[in-house]
Design an enzyme around this catalytic site. Structure first.
Site: not given
Length: 268
Positions: A101, A103, A105
């Protein structure tokens, strides 16, 4: 509009980028994506897609296909005004307990204060590789392939593309000291300019077969030019890290008394 773009320059490095740009939409939302969480929290305004967070639920969408190598771009207009406690996420992820994953954010803040961009990398289901930035430039992070040193690298699992908005006021803003003010709800994030340029992977194929096929199609991601940053990009990365990085897990001795192995070897 604040726009997030991420480039998977595999097999050598992964480069995170965050920039401000205005591009023409290359596909409609429903051609490439679908809601996976709270479809009643979506609305559409021309070529813009809006997701809202209220005190009942957040919302999220995912790509209809998965990809092995490639680049994803979309424009994201983040929650305006008092966005404290909210998180708007844009990420790529495979599935399962040993998933990979990547990310982005966007951590909300009180009115007048800037957003913080937190990046994270999961490899074989293990994350905790956060770095936070106050930045409006590119690139901001590189994760180098060091498999020859025994460090796993996320290059062998097809990933979907996701975005979501949710309440995280237990940690998102000033370490959880500032809570979400629900009198300002709903909190809305807007999206447009959807573009995916990558090796699409049939869901019926095993990851190993997809990885071999995508590595041998002569895609732009295999070009030597993309195996490392050029001199200008390297200077940009150094400048961003020196001037805008406000947290690095590699330097957090409270969480990691022993320096993580990848921190000893590469820029990330």
């Amino acid at each position: 509009m604040a726009s997030s773009s991420s480039s998977l320059l595999v097999p050598f490095l992964l480069c995170f980028a965050f920039s401000v740009s205005y591009v023409t939409a290359t596909a409609k939302f429903d051609q490439m994506f679908q809601p996976y969480w709270a479809p009643d929290h979506f609305s559409f305004d021309g070529d813009a897609v809006n997701m809202k967070l209220d005190n009942f639920s957040g919302a999220g969408f995912s790509s209809k296909s998965k990809y092995m190598f490639g680049r994803v771009n979309m424009q994201i207009k983040l929650v305006g005004g008092d966005s404290a406690g909210t998180v708007t996420a844009f990420y790529m992820s495979s599935e399962g307990p040993k998933h990979h994953e990547f990310d982005f954010e966007f951590l909300g803040n009180t009115t007048g204060e800037p957003y913080v961009v937190q990046t994270n990398v999961y490899v074989n289901g293990v994350g905790n590789r956060e770095q936070r930035f106050l930045v409006d430039d590119t690139p901001i992070r590189v994760h180098t392939n060091l498999e020859h040193k025994g460090i796993p690298y996320p290059k062998d699992q097809a990933m979907g593309v996701y975005s979501s908005i949710w309440n995280a006021d237990d940690w998102a803003t000033q370490g959880g000291r500032v809570k979400t003010d629900w009198t300002h709800a709903p909190f809305v994030a807007s999206y447009r300019g959807f573009e995916i340029d990558g090796c699409e992977c049939p869901v019926t194929n095993a990851d190993e077969d997809n990885a071999k096929r995508c590595a041998n199609v002569g895609g732009w991601w295999d070009q030597p030019l993309l195996s490392e940053l050029n001199v200008h990009q390297s200077h940009q990365l150094i400048w961003v890290r020196a001037n805008h990085m406000i947290y690095d897990y590699c330097s957090d001795t409270d969480r990691f008394p022993s320096v993580p192995l990848e921190c000893e070897h590469h820029r990330h």
